[in-house]
Design an enzyme around this catalytic site. Structure first.
Site, PDB file in Angstrom:
ATOM      1  N   HIS A 114      -8.546   0.046   1.028  1.00  0.00           N
ATOM      2  CA  HIS A 114      -7.140  -0.350   1.121  1.00  0.00           C
ATOM      3  C   HIS A 114      -6.965  -1.862   1.306  1.00  0.00           C
ATOM      4  O   HIS A 114      -5.843  -2.344   1.377  1.00  0.00           O
ATOM      5  CB  HIS A 114      -6.504   0.377   2.302  1.00  0.00           C
ATOM      6  N   ASP A 280      -9.086   2.908  -3.559  1.00  0.00           N
ATOM      7  CA  ASP A 280     -10.141   3.700  -4.193  1.00  0.00           C
ATOM      8  C   ASP A 280      -9.822   5.190  -4.251  1.00  0.00           C
ATOM      9  O   ASP A 280     -10.706   6.005  -4.541  1.00  0.00           O
ATOM     10  CB  ASP A 280     -11.480   3.463  -3.488  1.00  0.00           C
ATOM     11  N   ASP A 282      -9.020   7.531  -2.017  1.00  0.00           N
ATOM     12  CA  ASP A 282      -9.400   8.570  -1.056  1.00  0.00           C
ATOM     13  C   ASP A 282      -8.348   8.805   0.030  1.00  0.00           C
ATOM     14  O   ASP A 282      -8.379   9.823   0.711  1.00  0.00           O
ATOM     15  CB  ASP A 282     -10.791   8.306  -0.448  1.00  0.00           C
ATOM     16  N   ARG A 283      -7.412   7.890   0.174  1.00  0.00           N
ATOM     17  CA  ARG A 283      -6.369   8.104   1.187  1.00  0.00           C
ATOM     18  C   ARG A 283      -5.122   8.709   0.557  1.00  0.00           C
ATOM     19  O   ARG A 283      -4.933   8.633  -0.655  1.00  0.00           O
ATOM     20  CB  ARG A 283      -5.976   6.782   1.829  1.00  0.00           C
ATOM     21  N   GLU A 364      -8.294  12.538   9.074  1.00  0.00           N
ATOM     22  CA  GLU A 364      -8.233  11.400   9.984  1.00  0.00           C
ATOM     23  C   GLU A 364      -6.819  10.851  10.008  1.00  0.00           C
ATOM     24  O   GLU A 364      -6.106  10.904   8.998  1.00  0.00           O
ATOM     25  CB  GLU A 364      -9.171  10.300   9.521  1.00  0.00           C
TER      26      GLU A 364
HETATM   27  C1  G16 Z   1     -12.529   4.011   6.223  1.00  0.00           C
HETATM   28  C2  G16 Z   1     -13.298   5.222   6.620  1.00  0.00           C
HETATM   29  C3  G16 Z   1     -12.427   6.148   7.391  1.00  0.00           C
HETATM   30  C4  G16 Z   1     -11.810   5.425   8.563  1.00  0.00           C
HETATM   31  C5  G16 Z   1     -11.063   4.214   8.074  1.00  0.00           C
HETATM   32  C6  G16 Z   1     -10.505   3.342   9.183  1.00  0.00           C
HETATM   33  O1  G16 Z   1     -11.537   4.375   5.324  1.00  0.00           O
HETATM   34  O2  G16 Z   1     -13.796   5.896   5.485  1.00  0.00           O
HETATM   35  O3  G16 Z   1     -13.191   7.228   7.801  1.00  0.00           O
HETATM   36  O4  G16 Z   1     -10.946   6.265   9.254  1.00  0.00           O
HETATM   37  O5  G16 Z   1     -11.934   3.413   7.332  1.00  0.00           O
HETATM   38  O6  G16 Z   1     -11.532   2.764   9.860  1.00  0.00           O
HETATM   39  P1  G16 Z   1     -11.287   1.606  10.907  1.00  0.00           P
HETATM   40  O7  G16 Z   1     -10.304   2.169  11.902  1.00  0.00           O
HETATM   41  O8  G16 Z   1     -12.631   1.352  11.475  1.00  0.00           O
HETATM   42  O9  G16 Z   1     -10.682   0.429  10.169  1.00  0.00           O
HETATM   43  P2  G16 Z   1     -11.431   3.675   3.935  1.00  0.00           P
HETATM   44  O10 G16 Z   1     -10.298   4.360   3.247  1.00  0.00           O
HETATM   45  O11 G16 Z   1     -11.183   2.245   4.281  1.00  0.00           O
HETATM   46  O12 G16 Z   1     -12.778   3.897   3.306  1.00  0.00           O
END
Ligand code: G16
Length: 544
Positions: A114, A280, A282-283, A364
């Site tokens: 993101h 990407d 996934d969210r 999450e």
């Molecule tokens: C990644 C991880 C997720 C996590 C998120 C936020 O997401 O794959 O499991 O919840 O980061 O992480 P943080 O709170 O450490 O910034 P993504 O979508 O960025 O790959």
């Protein structure tokens, strides 16, 4: 074509974070920087010679250049076959799907998720293992250790591969197959959901939806699935062409960054359903007409209604959520009589639970939801899951969520982010909190009695590995919680995340603004952690 062995010096900052190695583009463009990290991956994956590797990314700036480098390094390191998405495009869930389907040894996914893109934006590299999921900590630690001592890498002296034409070429002894980025993934979605019913719902009644791909990787997938396969009207997918800089936007599906969609969904004559995905793919963010579904509630609603959907008709083995995610899914699990696992933040922690058949759905608070169909969170999967439920129930998003709250109670929830904070100040804040934890239990703070206060530690129930210091939790006797964590995905300074949660059983009190419902806890968190004073910030950067 000859294999070159290039002498190099280690970079000492190649420690993967929550999700791979993320740095600003100029960092990756330094001579040898990307190559060192990729060689560290190949050196750490046992027996990769002759095996299949999946390769693709979210289309951000530097994606194509990096893919050409990685292809030549894969060939020099003896990989047998590389499956690469057309144009270098593969969403993270599609890469996971392809790794599994083609029994690859693993995959390299190029994305900073993101985070913004472009020449001054961010870039990232993630390694996923043969189960399709993010490399576990044992492996990311091994890659990091290798990166600290690396003194050479191998690369084939060859011309670039045409990434735009589907077909097979050879690079040294390696077959490079440029594959359609969408086909395998779309087939998997069709095997899980009732596409006929969703199609009727989208085309025969008054239901209208809007999917915002934020100029990121989801565009081609959403257009193929919604507009071509499910016959939704042209224009259902907005911002559907992936751009190297995401059109200057921040491809993060939340109420702040997906502002075009929010304007539509909270405006006059809003559609019935809105969704967005991230860089990407996934969210996901799910919206009804004038209505926001928190990611935690989304997981709970999907779990409670899973048996309405063909792929989950036989029920769920269990649910897993990250620690800072609200406890709404726990209530569903309790009612279903199944386990609910609480893991540290990071999708990699779900892998063992999914592989062992202990959990079927995972989620999450950070806008991630997924299941055992792949080993990544999956934005479009969540959108299709919601559409399938709405098509069966013939209800609005708001009605479905409110009925859920009436049954289970509402977990008011919010996350406050303080982005780009001075790292020393952020660490001081966390250390101050840590030093106070042991004395907090039993104390009354702002009218709330502390039931527990700890730094979350997780013991994986499958392999026994322990992950400590995963976030500071202060839980109160009425079930409310405040949680403090430093993000593991930022690239500048530190991002402090404050997670707030309060449970409300009475349906008469379910219509409050979460910021109002949580006001006491917000104030309390500031008092306990001295957030404003230590960060120097009067207010959070982003509230979701
Ligand atoms: C990644 C991880 C997720 C996590 C998120 C936020 O997401 O794959 O499991 O919840 O980061 O992480 P943080 O709170 O450490 O910034 P993504 O979508 O960025 O790959």
């Amino acid at each position: 074509m000859t294999v070159q062995t290039v002498r190099t010096q280690p970079f000492l900052d190649q420690k993967p974070g929550t999700s791979g190695l993320r740095k600003q583009v100029p960092t990756f463009q330094q001579p040898h920087y990307l190559e060192n990290f990729i060689q560290s991956i190949f050196d750490s994956v046992e027996g990769c010679q002759g095996q299949t590797l999946v390769l693709g990314g979210d289309g951000r700036y530097y994606n194509r250049a990096a893919i050409q480098i990685i292809l030549k390094m894969a060939a020099a390191n003896g990989l047998g076959r590389v499956l690469v998405g057309q144009g270098g495009i593969l969403s993270t869930p599609a890469a996971s799907c392809i790794i599994r389907k083609h029994q690859a040894i693993g995959g390299i996914i190029l994305s900073a998720s993101h985070n913004p893109g472009g020449p001054d934006g961010d870039f990232g590299v993630k390694y996923n293992t043969g189960n399709g999921g993010p490399a576990p900590e044992k492996m990311t630690n091994a890659i990091f250790e290798r990166s600290k001592v690396i003194d050479q890498y191998k690369i084939l002296d060859a011309s670039d591969v045409n990434l735009d034409r589907i077909g097979t070429t050879t690079l040294g002894g390696t077959r490079v197959e440029v594959i359609d980025s969408v086909t395998d993934y779309a087939a998997l979605m069709e095997s899980l959901f009732d596409f006929d019913q969703i199609q009727q719902f989208l085309t025969r009644g008054k239901f209208r939806m809007c999917m915002d791909a934020l100029h990121a990787v989801t565009g081609p997938y959403a257009t193929a699935i919604f507009e071509r396969r499910l016959n939704a009207p042209a224009g259902t997918v907005q911002n559907g062409v992936p751009l190297e800089d995401f059109g200057g936007g921040h491809p993060d599906p939340n109420l702040v960054y997906a502002k075009d969609l929010v304007k539509v969904m909270f405006g006059d004559n809003a559609p019935d359903f809105g969704a967005a995905s991230d860089g990407d793919g996934d969210r996901n963010m799910i919206l009804g007409r004038n209505f926001f579904v928190t990611p935690s509630d989304s997981l709970a609603v999907l779990a409670a209604n899973a048996t309405l959907v063909p792929g989950y008709r036989n029920g769920l083995a269990g649910i897993a959520r990250s620690m800072p995610t609200s406890q709404a899914p726990d209530r569903v699990a309790a009612k279903l009589g199944i386990d609910c696992y609480e893991t540290p933040t990071g999708w990699k922690f779900f892998g063992n639970l999914l592989d062992a058949g202990k959990a079927t759905l995972c989620g999450e608070e950070s806008f991630g939801t997924g299941s055992n169909h792949v080993r990544e969170k999956d934005g479009l999967w969540a959108v299709l899951f919601w559409l399938n439920i709405l098509a069966v129930k013939q209800q609005s998003v708001e009605d479905v969520v409110k009925a859920h709250w009436a049954t289970y109670g509402r977990n008011y929830y919010s996350r406050h982010d303080y982005e780009g904070v001075d790292a020393d100040r952020a660490n001081t804040l966390m250390e101050n909190l840590r030093s106070r934890l042991s004395g907090l239990q039993g104390q009354t703070l702002g009218g709330y009695t502390v039931a527990y206060a700890d730094d979350f530690s997780y013991t994986d129930p499958v392999d026994g590995s322990i992950s400590s210091k995963q976030g500071i939790r202060i839980g109160f006797e009425d079930g409310s919680r405040i949680v403090f964590r430093l993000s593991g995905t930022g690239t500048q300074g530190a991002t402090l995340r404050l997670y707030l949660e309060r449970y409300e059983a009475n349906p008469a009190n379910h219509d409050q603004d979460p910021q109002v419902a949580l006001a006491d806890l917000i104030q309390l968190a500031d008092e306990v952690a001295q957030i404003r004073e230590l960060t120097g910030r009067p207010a959070p950067t982003v509230i979701t």
